[in-house]
Design a protein around this motif. Structure first.
Motif, PDB file in Angstrom:
ATOM      1  N   PRO A 214      36.414  43.933 -65.622  1.00  0.00           N
ATOM      2  CA  PRO A 214      36.718  45.528 -64.978  1.00  0.00           C
ATOM      3  C   PRO A 214      37.418  46.363 -65.996  1.00  0.00           C
ATOM      4  CG  PRO A 214      37.749  43.554 -64.591  1.00  0.00           C
ATOM      5  CD  PRO A 214      36.625  42.255 -65.222  1.00  0.00           C
ATOM      6  N   HIS A 215      37.493  46.083 -66.590  1.00  0.00           N
ATOM      7  CA  HIS A 215      38.333  46.277 -67.885  1.00  0.00           C
ATOM      8  C   HIS A 215      37.073  48.183 -68.555  1.00  0.00           C
ATOM      9  CE1 HIS A 215      40.097  42.651 -68.437  1.00  0.00           C
ATOM     10  NE2 HIS A 215      41.168  43.109 -68.631  1.00  0.00           N
ATOM     11  N   PHE A 216      35.850  47.707 -68.918  1.00  0.00           N
ATOM     12  CA  PHE A 216      35.055  48.136 -69.399  1.00  0.00           C
ATOM     13  C   PHE A 216      34.479  48.859 -68.275  1.00  0.00           C
ATOM     14  CE2 PHE A 216      30.344  49.332 -69.868  1.00  0.00           C
ATOM     15  CZ  PHE A 216      30.530  49.814 -71.505  1.00  0.00           C
ATOM     16  N   ALA A 217      34.546  48.621 -66.613  1.00  0.00           N
ATOM     17  CA  ALA A 217      34.459  49.152 -65.598  1.00  0.00           C
ATOM     18  C   ALA A 217      35.578  50.457 -65.426  1.00  0.00           C
ATOM     19  CB  ALA A 217      34.007  48.419 -64.474  1.00  0.00           C
ATOM     20  N   CYS A 218      36.619  50.160 -66.201  1.00  0.00           N
ATOM     21  CA  CYS A 218      37.803  51.246 -66.045  1.00  0.00           C
ATOM     22  C   CYS A 218      37.409  52.541 -66.968  1.00  0.00           C
ATOM     23  CB  CYS A 218      38.839  50.535 -66.566  1.00  0.00           C
ATOM     24  SG  CYS A 218      40.751  51.306 -66.203  1.00  0.00           S
ATOM     25  N   LEU A 219      36.759  52.216 -67.717  1.00  0.00           N
ATOM     26  CA  LEU A 219      36.808  53.122 -68.691  1.00  0.00           C
ATOM     27  C   LEU A 219      35.689  54.138 -68.576  1.00  0.00           C
ATOM     28  CD1 LEU A 219      37.625  51.068 -71.969  1.00  0.00           C
ATOM     29  CD2 LEU A 219      38.934  52.885 -71.013  1.00  0.00           C
ATOM     30  N   ASN A 220      34.521  53.545 -67.407  1.00  0.00           N
ATOM     31  CA  ASN A 220      33.125  54.305 -67.407  1.00  0.00           C
ATOM     32  C   ASN A 220      33.708  54.709 -65.730  1.00  0.00           C
ATOM     33  OD1 ASN A 220      30.937  54.258 -69.040  1.00  0.00           O
ATOM     34  ND2 ASN A 220      31.010  52.344 -68.547  1.00  0.00           N
ATOM     35  N   GLY A 221      34.637  54.604 -65.991  1.00  0.00           N
ATOM     36  CA  GLY A 221      34.923  55.502 -64.404  1.00  0.00           C
ATOM     37  C   GLY A 221      35.300  55.004 -63.163  1.00  0.00           C
ATOM     38  N   ASN A 222      35.175  53.435 -63.245  1.00  0.00           N
ATOM     39  CA  ASN A 222      34.843  52.654 -61.455  1.00  0.00           C
ATOM     40  C   ASN A 222      36.434  52.520 -61.648  1.00  0.00           C
ATOM     41  OD1 ASN A 222      35.429  51.308 -59.659  1.00  0.00           O
ATOM     42  ND2 ASN A 222      33.201  50.157 -60.196  1.00  0.00           N
ATOM     43  N   GLU A 223      37.749  52.977 -62.272  1.00  0.00           N
ATOM     44  CA  GLU A 223      39.007  52.502 -61.877  1.00  0.00           C
ATOM     45  C   GLU A 223      39.627  51.413 -61.305  1.00  0.00           C
ATOM     46  OE1 GLU A 223      41.514  55.835 -61.954  1.00  0.00           O
ATOM     47  OE2 GLU A 223      40.895  56.562 -64.109  1.00  0.00           O
ATOM     48  N   VAL A 244      46.322  50.860 -65.305  1.00  0.00           N
ATOM     49  CA  VAL A 244      45.298  51.055 -65.676  1.00  0.00           C
ATOM     50  C   VAL A 244      45.487  52.370 -66.574  1.00  0.00           C
ATOM     51  CG1 VAL A 244      43.470  52.538 -64.248  1.00  0.00           C
ATOM     52  CG2 VAL A 244      43.873  50.526 -63.395  1.00  0.00           C
ATOM     53  N   SER A 245      46.204  53.040 -66.182  1.00  0.00           N
ATOM     54  CA  SER A 245      46.624  54.123 -66.882  1.00  0.00           C
ATOM     55  C   SER A 245      46.683  54.062 -68.524  1.00  0.00           C
ATOM     56  CB  SER A 245      48.210  54.732 -66.550  1.00  0.00           C
ATOM     57  OG  SER A 245      49.029  53.792 -66.446  1.00  0.00           O
ATOM     58  N   LYS A 246      47.526  52.616 -68.852  1.00  0.00           N
ATOM     59  CA  LYS A 246      47.534  52.297 -69.801  1.00  0.00           C
ATOM     60  C   LYS A 246      46.362  51.938 -70.524  1.00  0.00           C
ATOM     61  CE  LYS A 246      50.820  49.213 -72.697  1.00  0.00           C
ATOM     62  NZ  LYS A 246      51.462  48.171 -72.623  1.00  0.00           N
ATOM     63  N   LEU A 247      45.858  52.014 -70.123  1.00  0.00           N
ATOM     64  CA  LEU A 247      43.834  51.379 -70.783  1.00  0.00           C
ATOM     65  C   LEU A 247      43.877  52.701 -71.473  1.00  0.00           C
ATOM     66  CD1 LEU A 247      41.819  49.496 -71.338  1.00  0.00           C
ATOM     67  CD2 LEU A 247      41.046  49.530 -69.384  1.00  0.00           C
ATOM     68  N   ILE A 248      43.635  53.817 -70.359  1.00  0.00           N
ATOM     69  CA  ILE A 248      43.059  54.787 -69.981  1.00  0.00           C
ATOM     70  C   ILE A 248      43.221  55.823 -71.609  1.00  0.00           C
ATOM     71  CG2 ILE A 248      43.013  57.339 -69.388  1.00  0.00           C
ATOM     72  CD1 ILE A 248      42.370  55.400 -66.374  1.00  0.00           C
ATOM     73  N   LYS A 249      45.284  55.563 -71.857  1.00  0.00           N
ATOM     74  CA  LYS A 249      46.239  56.582 -72.689  1.00  0.00           C
ATOM     75  C   LYS A 249      45.025  55.541 -74.021  1.00  0.00           C
ATOM     76  CE  LYS A 249      50.643  57.334 -73.652  1.00  0.00           C
ATOM     77  NZ  LYS A 249      52.070  57.461 -73.882  1.00  0.00           N
ATOM     78  N   LEU A 250      45.446  54.461 -74.279  1.00  0.00           N
ATOM     79  CA  LEU A 250      44.631  53.272 -75.235  1.00  0.00           C
ATOM     80  C   LEU A 250      43.377  54.397 -75.913  1.00  0.00           C
ATOM     81  CD1 LEU A 250      45.888  51.175 -77.458  1.00  0.00           C
ATOM     82  CD2 LEU A 250      44.468  49.738 -75.834  1.00  0.00           C
ATOM     83  N   SER A 251      42.982  54.589 -74.497  1.00  0.00           N
ATOM     84  CA  SER A 251      41.150  54.805 -75.390  1.00  0.00           C
ATOM     85  C   SER A 251      41.286  56.189 -75.712  1.00  0.00           C
ATOM     86  CB  SER A 251      40.150  54.447 -74.075  1.00  0.00           C
ATOM     87  OG  SER A 251      40.961  56.089 -72.581  1.00  0.00           O
ATOM     88  N   LYS A 252      42.171  56.916 -75.717  1.00  0.00           N
ATOM     89  CA  LYS A 252      41.695  58.385 -75.422  1.00  0.00           C
ATOM     90  C   LYS A 252      42.407  58.143 -77.693  1.00  0.00           C
ATOM     91  CE  LYS A 252      42.529  60.676 -71.445  1.00  0.00           C
ATOM     92  NZ  LYS A 252      43.055  61.055 -70.117  1.00  0.00           N
TER      93      LYS A 252
END
Lengths: 302, 248
Positions: A214-223, A244-252
């Motif tokens: 689900p983590h990869f899916a989230c980065l791929n847009g499926n939050e 979710v927000s933490k993961l997206i922030k980290l990826s940036k």
């Protein structure tokens, strides 16, 4: 380190979201998460057998005698018997004396200010004034945290968080101690993630490739997929601070193993020859894969 | 033939601002043979290791290299081994406290004294000069002497350390410093008094008995009391005889 002089300027505290504060759960967690000197270590949903017993346990280590608190906490007895504990590492211990006479006690100014911020914002208001029906509680000192952890069944108390699995790597306290590890480069297809499946009551852990998480899916847009996963298991089977927000922030801003995260290797164990299960770092592995890395460096605990 | 798959200058350049000393540095440094090692006393072993890993990651990314790490002796001693194509190429042998010697014990603060009295020599990496650190001449000799004492029975080749010391110690001032520092930091075992052992044995063995029997009486209730009292008297008679015999 045995021979070194070490000045400790941290301690373990906890916040407690009462039943009447559960609807503001995300807001409260976000306030705590936004604090520079707080590090969320553990989030735990707790359904006490009776709210009265829990209230007694929470206030039994309080500076004021229980009978003095009785009227103060009367409202709690009518709230839902469902609470959330958030255990934090407080890296900004500012001890001050508070209260008068027999209620004089030492508390941390920093924790108190956060507690008041939550209460000012979210406590029920009557005629534009904050009521004293608090949505959240916080510890005054580390011995209260220790007591509550023991009450919840963690017999080591705050020592639970003092576990250092390996001093040379940055890994969370709940990993079992290991003395040996190997740092090597592997293909992303050799790395597997242990993901929870099923429901809270009947769940199983299954191994998936990074792309299937689900983590990869989230980065791929499926939050939603990751959010659903967190909603289902956060606070029960997942007790670290994930969002979710933490993961997206980290990826940036993610730059693997660059200062100050040079010790933050993805930690794995070898489950079969050349097949590795991630013990810590599914988020990092997902980001690396998402960034297009087919090979990356991992640490393998031995 | 030297291996030199690792550029040791690159590693020691990365730790130029840290507190450390390289023990028993070879004349070939930074050249090295396959399978050799470097012993380092580090004031902050974690920080030193992270710097090694940081450089090591570049080798892992660019060649068939892996790093094996082992913490030994409650994390006071760490091996960081670099393997190329499954062969051990080089080991960083890091210490954060005094190594344990079998034949002699050194006071723990000698470790910090060695780091504190370090001397620097200059090397160059990427056209930039940087300081690397080794022990002072006296500490260098003491550390070789300690290793000689520990190993000469098992490994006669360690006589090279004694030869090295004898070569350099001819100067009177160095000789006196060597003996002064060795005597200052060597720790001799404390010979405990035999009587003290006997007294503590008797105290621990028999003084706790009354408390033990009070607990027993409580748990057995009224009916077991007489039986228990008889047992106590028997035990104390035996204990009394034993003490008398031991003190004789």
């Amino acid at each position: 380190m045995k021979n070194k002089i070490f000045i400790k300027n941290y301690r373990y505290d906890y916040f407690l979201i009462w039943g009447n504060g559960l609807e503001y759960k995300d807001e409260i967690i976000n306030i705590i998460r936004s604090k520079l000197y707080l590090e969320i270590l553990k989030m735990l949903n707790h359904k006490p057998k009776s709210i009265k017993r829990l209230v007694k346990a929470v206030y039994s280590y309080d500076y004021a005698p229980f009978h003095h608190l009785k009227s103060k906490i009367k409202y709690l007895l009518s709230t839902e018997a469902n609470v959330i504990f958030i255990f934090v590492k407080n890296n900004n211990v500012r001890k001050v004396y508070s209260g008068e006479g027999q209620f004089r006690h030492v508390e941390c100014e920093y924790i108190k200010s956060i507690k008041e911020e939550i209460r000012n914002k979210l406590n029920e208001k009557k005629e534009d004034k904050r009521t004293e029906d608090h949505v959240a509680h916080a510890s005054d000192n580390e011995s209260q945290t220790d007591y509550i952890l023991k009450y919840l069944g963690f017999h080591n108390g705050v020592n639970l968080f003092k576990n250092i699995p390996n001093p040379l790597l940055s890994v969370p306290y709940h990993i079992v101690k290991f003395d040996k590890f190997v740092i090597k480069k592997v293909k992303s297809t050799q790395v597997y993630c242990s993901i929870l499946k099923g429901e809270k009551g009947s769940f199983s852990k299954r191994l998936f490739t990074i792309e299937e998480t689900p983590h990869f899916a989230c980065l791929n847009g499926n939050e939603n997929k990751y959010q659903e996963y967190l909603d289902k298991f956060s606070g029960t089977l997942l007790q670290d601070d994930y969002s979710v927000s933490k993961l997206i922030k980290l990826s940036k801003y993610f730059s693997y193993l660059k200062e100050p995260y040079a010790k933050n290797y993805i930690l794995t164990e070898e489950i079969e020859p050349e097949k590795f299960k991630i013990l810590d770092g599914v988020n990092r592995a997902s980001i690396l894969k998402f960034q297009g890395n087919d090979k990356f460096i991992i640490a393998v605990a031995k | 033939m030297y291996s030199n798959k690792l550029n040791l200058d690159e590693f020691f350049f990365a730790v130029r601002n840290q507190e450390y000393v390289i023990i028993k540095i070879t004349e070939e440094f930074p050249n090295y043979y396959k399978g050799s090692d470097v012993d380092v006393f580090c004031a902050d072993l974690n920080k030193f290791s992270v710097a090694i890993f940081h450089i090591g990651n570049n080798y892992i990314n660019s060649s068939n290299c892996r790093i094996e790490v082992a913490n030994i002796e409650e994390n006071n001693h760490t091996h960081i081994d670099f393997f190329f194509d499954d062969d051990l190429d080089f080991r960083f042998d890091l210490y954060s406290s005094m190594p344990k010697f079998n034949t002699i014990k050194m006071k723990k603060y000698y470790f910090y004294s060695v780091i504190d009295r370090k001397v620097s020599f200059f090397r160059e990496y990427n056209k930039r000069k940087y300081p690397a650190y080794i022990p002072s001449p006296v500490d260098g000799l003491i550390l070789r002497y300690l290793e000689y004492l520990d190993w000469y029975e098992k490994r006669p080749d360690k006589i090279k350390h004694l030869d090295y010391i004898l070569d350099r110690i001819s100067e009177e001032k160095l000789k006196n410093n060597f003996l002064d520092r060795l005597h200052l930091y060597a720790e001799f075992p404390h010979n405990k008094n035999k009587d003290y052992h006997m007294r503590s044995y008797i105290m621990s063995r028999y003084f706790s008995l009354p408390l033990y029997y009070i607990k027993k009486i409580k748990s057995k209730g009224m009916f077991g009391i007489l039986k228990t009292i008889k047992k106590i008297i028997d035990k104390y008679i035996i204990a009394f005889i034993k003490i008398k015999m031991r003190l004789r």
